[in-house]
Design an enzyme around this catalytic site. Structure first.
Site, mmCIF file in Angstrom:
data_model
loop_
_atom_site.group_PDB
_atom_site.id
_atom_site.type_symbol
_atom_site.label_atom_id
_atom_site.label_comp_id
_atom_site.label_asym_id
_atom_site.label_seq_id
_atom_site.Cartn_x
_atom_site.Cartn_y
_atom_site.Cartn_z
ATOM 1 N N LYS A 1 -17.793 4.922 8.796
ATOM 2 C CA LYS A 1 -17.113 5.074 7.505
ATOM 3 C C LYS A 1 -17.270 3.742 6.772
ATOM 4 C CE LYS A 1 -12.734 6.633 5.464
ATOM 5 N NZ LYS A 1 -11.353 7.119 5.776
ATOM 6 N N ASP B 1 -19.323 4.205 -4.141
ATOM 7 C CA ASP B 1 -20.045 3.029 -3.654
ATOM 8 C C ASP B 1 -20.359 3.096 -2.162
ATOM 9 O OD1 ASP B 1 -17.592 2.471 -2.441
ATOM 10 O OD2 ASP B 1 -17.082 0.840 -3.820
ATOM 11 N N ASP C 1 -13.178 20.251 5.318
ATOM 12 C CA ASP C 1 -14.177 19.263 5.738
ATOM 13 C C ASP C 1 -13.544 18.180 6.606
ATOM 14 O OD1 ASP C 1 -13.013 18.643 3.056
ATOM 15 O OD2 ASP C 1 -14.019 16.730 3.365
ATOM 16 N N ASN C 2 -12.216 18.199 6.757
ATOM 17 C CA ASN C 2 -11.534 17.230 7.622
ATOM 18 C C ASN C 2 -11.062 17.852 8.928
ATOM 19 O OD1 ASN C 2 -11.867 15.036 5.941
ATOM 20 N ND2 ASN C 2 -9.951 15.353 4.855
#
Length: 478
Positions: free
Chosen positions: A121, A133, A263-264
């Site tokens: 991550k 970013d 998605d988690n």
């Protein structure tokens, strides 16, 4: 014995086994990690590293692999950003994917032989960054290190924070005082295959790829299902059971995930990706962790409902490879399994042996009524600390004895007598002689971060991690 493999010291427990690339290009994108201006090692999890044979790495080697992402020997030659979709607050988003992370390596665990992933991550931009970013704030990394340590100590299936490296960039964020410091986190987890991985293939009506994904998951994460006639339904039932266990463990830990999007959630029943999580200060079903969850969709008391809704979305994907009826049957098993798992998780947290199912459920109901009666005066974690191993003398002789005198606690204490303590020798640990248990509440996390942000003082973080480790050893929760 330590050996050298292509110049890197590893133990015989390092067993590289990269399989994710077998899924093919439809499931991932090869990416390059960011070239950070600095790599300063802030945390390394040597206990986790020992479980995969990487504990012998020097700090320099560690930083090269987990800050610069030099490939590990005989592992993935290039990081892979996984493709997936997902429902975010129940709104479908087909623009997701690993936007600031990737799968870096896969290997077997030394105990039990599970296939584990090293994922990241904050490791840089990918095709799925959507203008972001690709970075992680240092505060976000510190928060995740704390969350995973506490959850592991409390017996909750969770990814483990493997490495945290500060990377020397100044980031702008809307939810933190900015500019703020940057980091890259590496997680060790059972699988990075999410419900959303299935959703992406189903969205494009790619039944063949859904079937391929089912076969891959069974082969590497549920090999006991290899002979199943209806592989999709068998996998659904297995994932339902894992999700029910995870949810029950969250609830007895007083943990609020915060962002329970599809998605988690992964297919092996581990929690991961800790953004705006919280631990309950006291019992409150309406407690939310995310400031943007204004409707309370993912409030503490709604987590079982949210997990079930997410499982329904996974089931819908599997209709491309399996008939609906057995999938519905598997889904309908969630409620009964969750109730059994909740009772078992509660007994585990209280240090009690299992009993008859009916008696367990009655005791669980009485326990939650009693905690609710305590209100804001009774903090969540101290309740479990006081009543560990069912020691009524200890609980009623402590500083919170007056909170345990009410009517609901009378019923709790009556039913408690029907359960025997599990390994009561644990109470001899010095941890249980402390006046208060370890907690991980918001104000303490903020205080730990303030020392880092204002003075670059990491002592409070290291002290907290040591205290959580001492609690983990004392609790001995499985």
């Amino acid at each position: 014995m330590i050996a050298h493999l292509k110049g890197m010291p590893v133990s015989p427990d390092y067993r590289p086994e990269p399989h994710v690339q077998e899924l093919g290009a439809e499931f991932f994108d090869p990416v390059a990690p960011a070239d950070f201006p600095m790599t300063l090692l802030r945390f390394r999890n040597d206990r986790a590293a020992a479980s995969v044979g990487l504990e012998a790495l020097s700090d320099e080697e560690w930083t090269a692999h987990f800050g610069r992402f030099r490939p590990l020997p005989d592992n993935l030659p290039q990081p892979l950003a996984m493709r997936y979709h997902g429902h975010q607050f129940r709104v479908y988003n087909p623009e997701l994917g690993d936007g600031r992370g990737f799968t870096f390596a896969q290997m077997r665990e030394d105990q039990g032989g599970r296939l584990l992933d090293l994922g990241t991550k904050g490791s840089g931009q990918t095709p799925w960054s959507r203008g972001g970013d690709g970075r992680l704030t240092l505060k976000g990394g510190v928060r995740e290190v704390l969350a995973t340590a506490m959850l592991e100590a409390l017996g909750v299936p969770s990814s483990r924070s493997f490495s945290l490296i500060e990377t020397g960039e100044q980031l702008m964020r809307g939810d933190e005082p900015s500019p703020t410091r940057s980091s890259v986190l590496v997680r060790l987890s059972h699988s990075n295959i999410r419900f959303g991985t299935f959703q992406r293939q189903a969205y494009f009506q790619k039944g063949e790829q859904v079937g391929q994904l089912v076969d891959h998951v069974i082969a590497y994460y549920y090999p006991e299902l290899a002979g199943a006639g209806d592989r999709g339904a068998a996998l659904m039932a297995a994932v339902v059971a894992r999700a029910a266990r995870l949810t029950a463990r969250w609830m007895t830990a007083g943990f609020v995930h915060g962002v329970l999007n599809t998605d988690n959630m992964n297919i092996t029943g581990e929690s991961f990706d800790y953004g705006p999580y919280r631990f309950l200060p006291y019992n409150d079903p309406n407690f939310t962790a995310a400031y943007f969850d204004t409707a309370g969709l993912y409030a503490f008391g709604r987590q079982p409902e949210s997990v079930f809704w997410n499982l329904q979305q996974l089931g819908g994907c599997l209709t491309l490879v399996s008939p609906s009826e057995p999938l519905i049957e598997a889904l309908n098993g969630f409620g009964p399994i969750y109730r059994r798992e909740l009772a078992g998780a509660l007994l585990n947290r209280l240090g009690l042996l299992r009993g008859e199912e009916e008696a367990e459920v009655a005791f669980a109901n009485a326990t939650f009524r009693a905690i609710a009666e305590g209100g804001q005066a009774l903090r969540w974690e101290p309740f479990f600390f006081d009543w560990f191993c069912g020691d009524e003398v200890r609980a009623m002789g402590g500083s919170r004895a007056s909170l345990y005198e009410g009517e609901a606690f009378a019923e709790f204490r009556r039913l408690l007598k029907g359960f025997a303590p599990d390994r009561p020798e644990r109470l001899a640990n010095a941890y249980f002689a402390e006046p208060e248990p370890q907690e991980l509440l918001y104000d303490e996390i903020e205080a730990i971060w303030a020392g880092i942000a204002e003075r670059d003082d990491w002592s409070a973080l290291h002290a907290k991690l040591a205290a959580i480790e001492a609690a983990r050893t004392a609790w001995g929760l499985g």
